[in-house]
Design a protein around this motif. Structure first.
Motif, PDB file in Angstrom:
ATOM      1  N   PRO A 185       0.782  -1.156   0.044  1.00 38.33           N
ATOM      2  CA  PRO A 185       0.040   0.155  -0.126  1.00 38.33           C
ATOM      3  C   PRO A 185       0.749   1.215   0.119  1.00 38.33           C
ATOM      4  O   PRO A 185       1.749   1.355   0.746  1.00 38.33           O
ATOM      5  CB  PRO A 185      -0.908  -0.150   1.339  1.00 38.33           C
ATOM      6  N   GLY A 186       0.542   2.316  -0.817  1.00 37.01           N
ATOM      7  CA  GLY A 186       1.455   3.508  -0.805  1.00 37.01           C
ATOM      8  C   GLY A 186       2.692   3.431  -1.303  1.00 37.01           C
ATOM      9  O   GLY A 186       3.515   4.114  -0.811  1.00 37.01           O
ATOM     10  N   LEU A 187       2.939   2.491  -2.194  1.00 37.33           N
ATOM     11  CA  LEU A 187       4.332   2.414  -2.567  1.00 37.33           C
ATOM     12  C   LEU A 187       4.847   3.489  -3.136  1.00 37.33           C
ATOM     13  O   LEU A 187       6.362   3.912  -2.801  1.00 37.33           O
ATOM     14  CB  LEU A 187       4.496   1.128  -3.658  1.00 37.33           C
ATOM     15  N   ALA A 188       4.422   4.175  -4.087  1.00 44.17           N
ATOM     16  CA  ALA A 188       4.789   5.522  -4.638  1.00 44.17           C
ATOM     17  C   ALA A 188       5.086   6.411  -3.475  1.00 44.17           C
ATOM     18  O   ALA A 188       6.069   7.201  -3.508  1.00 44.17           O
ATOM     19  CB  ALA A 188       4.086   6.120  -5.578  1.00 44.17           C
ATOM     20  N   ASP A 189       4.136   6.492  -2.458  1.00 43.68           N
ATOM     21  CA  ASP A 189       4.523   7.377  -1.322  1.00 43.68           C
ATOM     22  C   ASP A 189       5.513   6.842  -0.346  1.00 43.68           C
ATOM     23  O   ASP A 189       6.304   7.876   0.018  1.00 43.68           O
ATOM     24  CB  ASP A 189       3.153   7.558  -0.459  1.00 43.68           C
ATOM     25  N   LEU A 190       5.715   5.785  -0.267  1.00 40.36           N
ATOM     26  CA  LEU A 190       6.778   5.116   0.586  1.00 40.36           C
ATOM     27  C   LEU A 190       8.230   5.481  -0.074  1.00 40.36           C
ATOM     28  O   LEU A 190       9.176   6.024   0.480  1.00 40.36           O
ATOM     29  CB  LEU A 190       6.857   3.517   0.491  1.00 40.36           C
ATOM     30  N   HIS A 191       8.362   5.413  -1.493  1.00 42.91           N
ATOM     31  CA  HIS A 191       9.408   6.159  -2.318  1.00 42.91           C
ATOM     32  C   HIS A 191       9.648   7.597  -1.961  1.00 42.91           C
ATOM     33  O   HIS A 191      11.036   8.079  -1.729  1.00 42.91           O
ATOM     34  CB  HIS A 191       9.490   5.666  -3.780  1.00 42.91           C
ATOM     35  N   ARG A 192       8.547   8.202  -1.972  1.00 44.60           N
ATOM     36  CA  ARG A 192       8.680   9.757  -1.911  1.00 44.60           C
ATOM     37  C   ARG A 192       9.271  10.130  -0.376  1.00 44.60           C
ATOM     38  O   ARG A 192      10.040  10.915  -0.143  1.00 44.60           O
ATOM     39  CB  ARG A 192       7.388  10.188  -2.091  1.00 44.60           C
ATOM     40  N   MET A 193       8.604   9.441   0.528  1.00 43.86           N
ATOM     41  CA  MET A 193       9.080   9.594   1.926  1.00 43.86           C
ATOM     42  C   MET A 193      10.569   9.173   2.133  1.00 43.86           C
ATOM     43  O   MET A 193      11.009   9.947   2.949  1.00 43.86           O
ATOM     44  CB  MET A 193       8.037   8.980   2.895  1.00 43.86           C
ATOM     45  N   ALA A 194      10.875   8.033   1.475  1.00 40.92           N
ATOM     46  CA  ALA A 194      12.292   7.650   1.741  1.00 40.92           C
ATOM     47  C   ALA A 194      13.276   8.803   1.300  1.00 40.92           C
ATOM     48  O   ALA A 194      14.256   9.312   1.814  1.00 40.92           O
ATOM     49  CB  ALA A 194      12.655   6.614   0.754  1.00 40.92           C
ATOM     50  N   GLY A 195      12.725   9.556  -0.028  1.00 43.30           N
ATOM     51  CA  GLY A 195      13.698  10.778  -0.379  1.00 43.30           C
ATOM     52  C   GLY A 195      13.462  11.610   0.606  1.00 43.30           C
ATOM     53  O   GLY A 195      14.473  12.588   0.900  1.00 43.30           O
ATOM     54  N   VAL A 196      12.457  12.133   1.072  1.00 39.13           N
ATOM     55  CA  VAL A 196      12.239  13.132   2.200  1.00 39.13           C
ATOM     56  C   VAL A 196      13.249  12.913   3.320  1.00 39.13           C
ATOM     57  O   VAL A 196      13.831  13.905   3.671  1.00 39.13           O
ATOM     58  CB  VAL A 196      10.791  13.483   2.529  1.00 39.13           C
ATOM     59  N   LEU A 197      13.134  11.698   3.717  1.00 40.23           N
ATOM     60  CA  LEU A 197      13.898  11.539   5.099  1.00 40.23           C
ATOM     61  C   LEU A 197      15.349  11.561   4.662  1.00 40.23           C
ATOM     62  O   LEU A 197      16.289  11.966   5.463  1.00 40.23           O
ATOM     63  CB  LEU A 197      13.460   9.992   5.662  1.00 40.23           C
ATOM     64  N   LEU A 198      15.833  10.799   3.680  1.00 36.02           N
ATOM     65  CA  LEU A 198      17.295  11.142   3.228  1.00 36.02           C
ATOM     66  C   LEU A 198      17.765  12.380   3.028  1.00 36.02           C
ATOM     67  O   LEU A 198      18.784  12.920   3.269  1.00 36.02           O
ATOM     68  CB  LEU A 198      17.527  10.244   2.053  1.00 36.02           C
ATOM     69  N   ALA A 199      16.858  13.186   2.443  1.00 36.38           N
ATOM     70  CA  ALA A 199      17.178  14.657   2.052  1.00 36.38           C
ATOM     71  C   ALA A 199      17.414  15.401   3.300  1.00 36.38           C
ATOM     72  O   ALA A 199      17.808  16.779   3.001  1.00 36.38           O
ATOM     73  CB  ALA A 199      16.326  15.154   0.976  1.00 36.38           C
ATOM     74  N   GLU A 200      16.892  15.121   4.400  1.00 32.42           N
ATOM     75  CA  GLU A 200      16.845  15.754   5.578  1.00 32.42           C
ATOM     76  C   GLU A 200      18.511  15.956   6.012  1.00 32.42           C
ATOM     77  O   GLU A 200      18.816  17.062   6.660  1.00 32.42           O
ATOM     78  CB  GLU A 200      16.156  15.232   6.823  1.00 32.42           C
TER      79      GLU A 200
END
Length: 228
Positions: free
Chosen positions: A26-41
């Motif tokens: 569920p929400g795989l695309a959002d999981l990828h997006r969240m991963a990017g946000v967390l890394l970019a912090e």
């Protein structure tokens, strides 16, 4: 692991891979997006990111498109899945070093961040801890690590309830019921690797990560961010 690698090296499985995870996670695309946000912090605009279990290229493509200054090392033991990732990435593949193998085959780094999605649930607790430790060892101090894999509560009958929901979601997302039931059975056969969220967090801590935090929960899936 030989069985898992063989499964992900099968031409039919590789050809249909792009359709599978979106129906089961569920929400795989959002999981990828969240991963990017967390890394970019914490990762800089020109960051170098380690992606373990990079075959298929879904997270690599999402991260590369969202962060055009990042470069990547993508590691996977299934050569056909790495080839699929390279094709999926198109021109962005120029920013990726593809490594056929396991974490021990990855460059020493140090990396500005790391991600491992839908992969660690294939490993037992000692190997999962060791692998997470090898990831941490390759990160700069304080660099983020994002992981997401199968994890659900372990109370009496709870696994069966969550596995039924796992299959039901896949059917609701367009999967054939017979195929969803097959993958429910495959997952159930490996229920000894379906650790609780608490045990998964403890594994990351045992591997040397700090500030482990849950950021994603979706039926049988959980995701954490932690820091080297």
């Amino acid at each position: 692991m030989e069985e898992i690698v063989a499964r992900f090296s099968d031409p039919e499985a590789v050809a249909g891979y792009s359709d599978g995870p979106v129906r089961y996670v569920p929400g795989l695309a959002d999981l990828h997006r969240m991963a990017g946000v967390l890394l970019a912090e914490r990762a800089p605009d020109n960051g170098r990111i380690l992606v373990l279990g990079a075959g298929g290229g879904m997270e690599l493509k999402a991260l590369a498109e969202a962060h055009p200054g990042w470069t990547f090392v993508g590691v996977d033991p299934a050569r056909p899945m790495l080839d699929l990732a390279e094709r999926k990435l198109g021109p962005s593949a120029e920013r990726v070093e593809f490594v056929h193998g396991y974490i021990d085959d990855a460059p020493e780094g140090p990396f500005d961040g790391a991600v491992c999605l839908l992969t660690l649930h294939f490993l037992d607790a000692p190997e999962r801890t060791r692998t997470a430790g090898e990831i941490r060892r390759r990160l700069k101090p304080g660099a983020p690590f994002v992981a997401a894999h199968v994890s659900c509560p372990q109370g009496e009958d709870e696994q069966d309830i969550w596995l039924s929901r796992y299959a039901a979601f896949a059917v609701a997302a367009g999967e054939e019921p017979e195929r969803a039931d097959k993958w429910r059975s495959v997952t159930a056969a490996n229920r000894n690797l379906m650790f609780s969220p608490e045990k998964n967090a403890a594994i990351l801590e045992a591997a040397g990560f700090s500030d482990v935090a849950l950021f994603y929960a979706a039926f049988t899936w959980r995701g954490w961010v932690a820091y080297a």
